[in-house]
Design an enzyme around this catalytic site. Sequence first.
Site, PDB file in Angstrom:
ATOM      1  N   ASN A 387       0.816  -1.212   0.000  1.00 13.23           N
ATOM      2  CA  ASN A 387       0.000   0.000   0.000  1.00 13.23           C
ATOM      3  C   ASN A 387       0.851   1.265   0.000  1.00 13.23           C
ATOM      4  OD1 ASN A 387      -3.056  -0.291   0.134  1.00 13.23           O
ATOM      5  ND2 ASN A 387      -2.436  -1.855   1.600  1.00 13.23           N
ATOM      6  N   ASP A 388       1.382   1.616   1.157  1.00  7.75           N
ATOM      7  CA  ASP A 388       2.098   2.890   1.294  1.00  7.75           C
ATOM      8  C   ASP A 388       3.300   2.995   0.367  1.00  7.75           C
ATOM      9  OD1 ASP A 388       0.284   3.540   3.247  1.00  7.75           O
ATOM     10  OD2 ASP A 388       1.576   2.930   4.910  1.00  7.75           O
ATOM     11  N   ILE A 389       3.994   1.878   0.155  1.00  9.88           N
ATOM     12  CA  ILE A 389       5.245   1.924  -0.610  1.00  9.88           C
ATOM     13  C   ILE A 389       5.022   2.099  -2.107  1.00  9.88           C
ATOM     14  CG2 ILE A 389       6.494   0.560   1.104  1.00  9.88           C
ATOM     15  CD1 ILE A 389       6.189  -1.846  -0.788  1.00  9.88           C
ATOM     16  N   ALA A 428       0.097   3.611   7.340  1.00  8.48           N
ATOM     17  CA  ALA A 428      -0.077   5.032   7.624  1.00  8.48           C
ATOM     18  C   ALA A 428      -1.546   5.430   7.677  1.00  8.48           C
ATOM     19  CB  ALA A 428       0.641   5.874   6.578  1.00  8.48           C
TER      20      ALA A 428
END
Length: 462
Positions: A387-389, A428
């Site tokens: 997700n965040d990466i 996050a």
Amino acid sequence: MNQSMPISLQLVWFIATVLFVIGLRRLSSPTRARTGIWFAGLGMLLAIISMFLHPELGRNHVLILLAMALGGGIAFLHARKVDMTNIPQMVALYNGLGGAAAASIGMLVLLHVSDYGPGVKALAVVSGLIGWISFSGSIFAFLRLSGYFSRREGFAKRQVAYLASGALVLLLGLILATSATAHPVLLLLFALLAVSFGLLMTLPTSAADMPVLISFYNALTGLAVALDGFVLDNPAMVIAGTIVFAAGSLLTRLMARSVNRRLSEIMYSGFGIQVDTPTSTHGRDHVNTTDARDAAVDMAYANRVMIVPGYGMATAQAQHKIRELTQLLDERGVQTEFAIHPVAGRMPGHMNVLLAEAGVPYEKISDLNAINSEFSQIDVVLVVGANDIVNPAARDDSESPLFGMPVLNVDHAARVIVLKRGDGTGYAGVENALLFAPVTRVLFGDARDSVQELIMAIKGLD
């Protein structure tokens, strides 16, 4: 080395130290990491054996052997049952216990202050403080990663409690270091305040930054062990602790740089902020979905396919199926590769370990810096539980909490297929803008099941 120690003890310490250094050196390469573990483990075994050669050991051999058997037995049984997906939690837990052990040595010295000089007592205080901070911080990280806390915990006047506990623990430490007599009550209060200080230090850290913090606490544990080595006049502890401290500090710095943030920002950015986990503002109706057959056709007739794994791959235990998928594509003449973000998963190297376990050749794996400029040349990117990466908001949206964090530029590829189990967000708590990009197609479902469907669909193309 201390010339009063038996030459046999000094020789064992020297050999153990050499084995530690060799083990750490070999751990720098995934292809040699297994032998590195064996070298370091043998060094630790020699360091433990050296204890029985120490002239000041006393007659507590039975209690020592009982404690070793009990602790070693529990750790062995626990390690055998831990899944690869839970390795980060295990690292945090054992690092915390190591910090507690180092702190306990300092506490025992302060219970016998009449036997030590001012310098040794001061080192014992610092070792105790650092060890208890590492213990409480690591244990909280373990609980956080185990799912017991879903967001950054907060309460009113957290900054006041943090500063007050820090000031009090320093004051008590000064009293203990300068006192000529033992104060068990003050010593217990010192330990409790140090534990509280470490807990308050960890509370504001977001789950996305927990891997960095675990690395930081690992460095602190190494420092506490090194200080205990000076206290006990044990060169093996000094060297081993210093190596862990240096390696942990370097890793912490590299990880912080990989997310383009300072350690102070990671640790204290949440102070005074009550953070709730944001929820998705869109939903499945706002993304372009696909099915296994269409996704299989995209990959089977591509020239280059890039796999980007995330923690979702770990939780679904899909790494072996991913390996089977890439082998199938390789047989069709498709060039398959893997792109790994430095903070993918929940600890450094988490994805690398899982892929190595599945038998993925090391030469197929590239890190962010080596591969990020090539995504525009990739035909299909398969994102597995990340997700965040891979969130382009980190690059394009100055209002995003992820802004400034380097991400894999998967949205630059011709086609992106995202395997996603639900509508949730990353660590996050930020909605992934990649899901709504024009080039993206989402295949909902458990990652392991979805990859199996892709395998069957590709086989059905023949």
